[in-house]
Design a protein around this motif. Sequence first.
Motif, mmCIF file in Angstrom:
data_model
loop_
_atom_site.group_PDB
_atom_site.id
_atom_site.type_symbol
_atom_site.label_atom_id
_atom_site.label_comp_id
_atom_site.label_asym_id
_atom_site.label_seq_id
_atom_site.Cartn_x
_atom_site.Cartn_y
_atom_site.Cartn_z
ATOM 1 N N THR A 43 -58.637 -6.046 -20.821
ATOM 2 C CA THR A 43 -57.552 -6.230 -19.848
ATOM 3 C C THR A 43 -57.556 -5.087 -18.842
ATOM 4 O O THR A 43 -57.986 -3.972 -19.149
ATOM 5 N N PHE A 44 -57.095 -5.383 -17.638
ATOM 6 C CA PHE A 44 -57.047 -4.382 -16.581
ATOM 7 C C PHE A 44 -55.652 -3.802 -16.478
ATOM 8 O O PHE A 44 -54.682 -4.534 -16.313
ATOM 9 N N GLU A 45 -55.575 -2.482 -16.554
ATOM 10 C CA GLU A 45 -54.291 -1.800 -16.352
ATOM 11 C C GLU A 45 -54.333 -1.107 -14.993
ATOM 12 O O GLU A 45 -55.271 -0.337 -14.733
ATOM 13 N N LEU A 46 -53.342 -1.360 -14.195
ATOM 14 C CA LEU A 46 -53.248 -0.640 -12.930
ATOM 15 C C LEU A 46 -52.719 0.759 -13.205
ATOM 16 O O LEU A 46 -51.676 0.924 -13.842
ATOM 17 N N ILE A 47 -53.461 1.754 -12.724
ATOM 18 C CA ILE A 47 -53.025 3.142 -12.901
ATOM 19 C C ILE A 47 -52.102 3.524 -11.759
ATOM 20 O O ILE A 47 -50.986 3.993 -11.962
ATOM 21 N N ALA A 48 -52.591 3.318 -10.537
ATOM 22 C CA ALA A 48 -51.795 3.683 -9.368
ATOM 23 C C ALA A 48 -52.334 2.978 -8.146
ATOM 24 O O ALA A 48 -53.503 2.580 -8.109
ATOM 25 N N LEU A 49 -51.467 2.839 -7.174
ATOM 26 C CA LEU A 49 -51.818 2.196 -5.916
ATOM 27 C C LEU A 49 -51.502 3.164 -4.788
ATOM 28 O O LEU A 49 -50.384 3.687 -4.710
ATOM 29 N N SER A 50 -52.495 3.382 -3.934
ATOM 30 C CA SER A 50 -52.311 4.278 -2.804
ATOM 31 C C SER A 50 -52.431 3.478 -1.511
ATOM 32 O O SER A 50 -53.443 2.814 -1.289
ATOM 33 N N THR A 51 -51.412 3.528 -0.697
ATOM 34 C CA THR A 51 -51.438 2.836 0.588
ATOM 35 C C THR A 51 -51.195 3.854 1.683
ATOM 36 O O THR A 51 -50.316 4.715 1.540
ATOM 37 N N VAL A 52 -51.975 3.731 2.733
ATOM 38 C CA VAL A 52 -51.876 4.682 3.846
ATOM 39 C C VAL A 52 -50.435 4.730 4.333
ATOM 40 O O VAL A 52 -49.756 3.712 4.451
ATOM 41 N N ASN A 53 -49.988 5.931 4.621
ATOM 42 C CA ASN A 53 -48.626 6.183 5.129
ATOM 43 C C ASN A 53 -47.538 5.928 4.100
ATOM 44 O O ASN A 53 -46.360 5.827 4.450
ATOM 45 N N SER A 54 -47.934 5.820 2.821
ATOM 46 C CA SER A 54 -46.939 5.698 1.750
ATOM 47 C C SER A 54 -47.319 6.625 0.609
ATOM 48 O O SER A 54 -48.478 7.008 0.471
ATOM 49 N N ALA A 55 -46.345 6.962 -0.197
ATOM 50 C CA ALA A 55 -46.632 7.809 -1.364
ATOM 51 C C ALA A 55 -47.447 6.998 -2.374
ATOM 52 O O ALA A 55 -47.326 5.781 -2.457
ATOM 53 N N ILE A 56 -48.280 7.689 -3.140
ATOM 54 C CA ILE A 56 -49.064 7.027 -4.186
ATOM 55 C C ILE A 56 -48.103 6.592 -5.290
ATOM 56 O O ILE A 56 -47.292 7.392 -5.771
ATOM 57 N N LYS A 57 -48.195 5.335 -5.689
ATOM 58 C CA LYS A 57 -47.258 4.795 -6.670
ATOM 59 C C LYS A 57 -47.975 4.613 -8.003
ATOM 60 O O LYS A 57 -48.923 3.837 -8.100
ATOM 61 N N TYR A 58 -47.503 5.312 -9.010
ATOM 62 C CA TYR A 58 -48.085 5.225 -10.353
ATOM 63 C C TYR A 58 -47.332 4.195 -11.193
ATOM 64 O O TYR A 58 -46.105 4.073 -11.089
ATOM 65 N N GLU A 59 -48.091 3.491 -12.021
ATOM 66 C CA GLU A 59 -47.491 2.527 -12.927
ATOM 67 C C GLU A 59 -46.941 3.254 -14.156
ATOM 68 O O GLU A 59 -47.303 4.404 -14.440
ATOM 69 N N GLN A 60 -46.089 2.502 -14.851
ATOM 70 C CA GLN A 60 -45.545 3.046 -16.095
ATOM 71 C C GLN A 60 -46.704 3.401 -17.020
ATOM 72 O O GLN A 60 -47.702 2.688 -17.069
ATOM 73 N N ASN A 61 -46.580 4.465 -17.729
ATOM 74 C CA ASN A 61 -47.576 4.974 -18.682
ATOM 75 C C ASN A 61 -48.686 5.782 -18.014
ATOM 76 O O ASN A 61 -49.585 6.267 -18.690
ATOM 77 N N PHE A 62 -48.639 5.905 -16.703
ATOM 78 C CA PHE A 62 -49.616 6.734 -16.005
ATOM 79 C C PHE A 62 -48.871 7.711 -15.092
ATOM 80 O O PHE A 62 -47.891 7.326 -14.456
ATOM 81 N N THR A 63 -49.345 8.946 -15.045
ATOM 82 C CA THR A 63 -48.652 9.944 -14.228
ATOM 83 C C THR A 63 -49.630 10.690 -13.330
ATOM 84 O O THR A 63 -50.841 10.765 -13.602
ATOM 85 N N GLN A 64 -49.072 11.249 -12.293
ATOM 86 C CA GLN A 64 -49.874 12.060 -11.384
ATOM 87 C C GLN A 64 -50.389 13.312 -12.092
ATOM 88 O O GLN A 64 -51.465 13.819 -11.770
ATOM 89 N N GLU A 65 -49.635 13.790 -13.054
ATOM 90 C CA GLU A 65 -50.029 14.998 -13.773
ATOM 91 C C GLU A 65 -51.299 14.751 -14.596
ATOM 92 O O GLU A 65 -52.063 15.660 -14.853
ATOM 93 N N LYS A 66 -51.485 13.542 -15.021
ATOM 94 C CA LYS A 66 -52.645 13.187 -15.851
ATOM 95 C C LYS A 66 -53.797 12.599 -15.018
ATOM 96 O O LYS A 66 -54.960 12.843 -15.303
ATOM 97 N N PHE A 67 -53.445 11.827 -13.990
ATOM 98 C CA PHE A 67 -54.439 11.135 -13.172
ATOM 99 C C PHE A 67 -54.199 11.419 -11.679
ATOM 100 O O PHE A 67 -53.845 10.521 -10.912
ATOM 101 N N PRO A 68 -54.389 12.660 -11.249
ATOM 102 C CA PRO A 68 -54.151 12.936 -9.828
ATOM 103 C C PRO A 68 -55.131 12.177 -8.938
ATOM 104 O O PRO A 68 -56.334 12.116 -9.224
ATOM 105 N N ILE A 69 -54.602 11.603 -7.883
ATOM 106 C CA ILE A 69 -55.384 10.781 -6.965
ATOM 107 C C ILE A 69 -55.292 11.379 -5.572
ATOM 108 O O ILE A 69 -54.233 11.848 -5.156
ATOM 109 N N SER A 70 -56.399 11.319 -4.878
ATOM 110 C CA SER A 70 -56.438 11.731 -3.477
ATOM 111 C C SER A 70 -56.933 10.561 -2.639
ATOM 112 O O SER A 70 -57.876 9.859 -3.028
ATOM 113 N N HIS A 71 -56.299 10.325 -1.512
ATOM 114 C CA HIS A 71 -56.712 9.256 -0.588
ATOM 115 C C HIS A 71 -56.568 9.840 0.822
ATOM 116 O O HIS A 71 -55.675 9.460 1.560
ATOM 117 N N PRO A 72 -57.453 10.781 1.172
ATOM 118 C CA PRO A 72 -57.247 11.569 2.394
ATOM 119 C C PRO A 72 -57.548 10.838 3.692
ATOM 120 O O PRO A 72 -57.089 11.261 4.749
#
Lengths: 114, 110
Positions: A43-72
């Motif tokens: 099964t596929f779990e969404l970790i986070a979604l990053s959209t330009v001009n919006s904050a990165i949105k993490y799903e429940q059970n995933f955090t920025q502290e554990k899975f930092p994402i960059s979309h520069p």
Amino acid sequence: GALVYQYPRRTICKSGTSMRMECQAVGFQATSVAWYRQSPQKTFELIALSTVNSAIKYEQNFTQEKFPISHPNLSFSSMTVLNAYLEDRGLYLCGARRENSDYTFGSGTRLLVI
Amino acid sequence: GDQVEQSPSALSLHEGTGSALRCNFTTTMRAVQWFQQNSRGSLINLFYLASGTKENGRLKSTFNSKESYSTLHIRDAQLEDSGTYFCAALTTGGNNKLTFGQGTVLSVIP
């Protein structure tokens, strides 16, 4: 055509260490980038979604502290798995999408933790 | 709860025959994608539909947003069609979240 290059394809890290994976969109502007993990049950779990001009949105059970994402910019995104442990094993996939179009996925990064 | 329910979970087809996979959505979706995952884990885009029907070779897909379902028809199955197929749907609203179904493992046998 739209392509997404994801690297590395496979990585092994020692328990407690971190690893970074990267995605490059070629041929289109990736206004949205989504990071997924595919579990052993497939099964596929969404970790986070990053959209330009919006904050990165993490799903429940995933955090920025554990899975930092960059979309520069509109062609690149990276995600790090910090302090990887056995439960973090799996296939990580990035998908990139341009406005009003479909998602194109990279080939995935298979993470093994020993 | 699960927004995308995919069936069947597994399917065996003899070469040359066909069948359909289906995804039901528990909420209104604005588009659907179908993928084939190969043995290395890569997701291959098959279809992207905001409505209606698309056909590509031996594959055909339909998305009925009003009745909240999508289908993928495979005809004249070949050995190389074996693999895992996933539907994934884009939720409505301002986000671009793609929610996956549970997958269908297709085995094409000689």
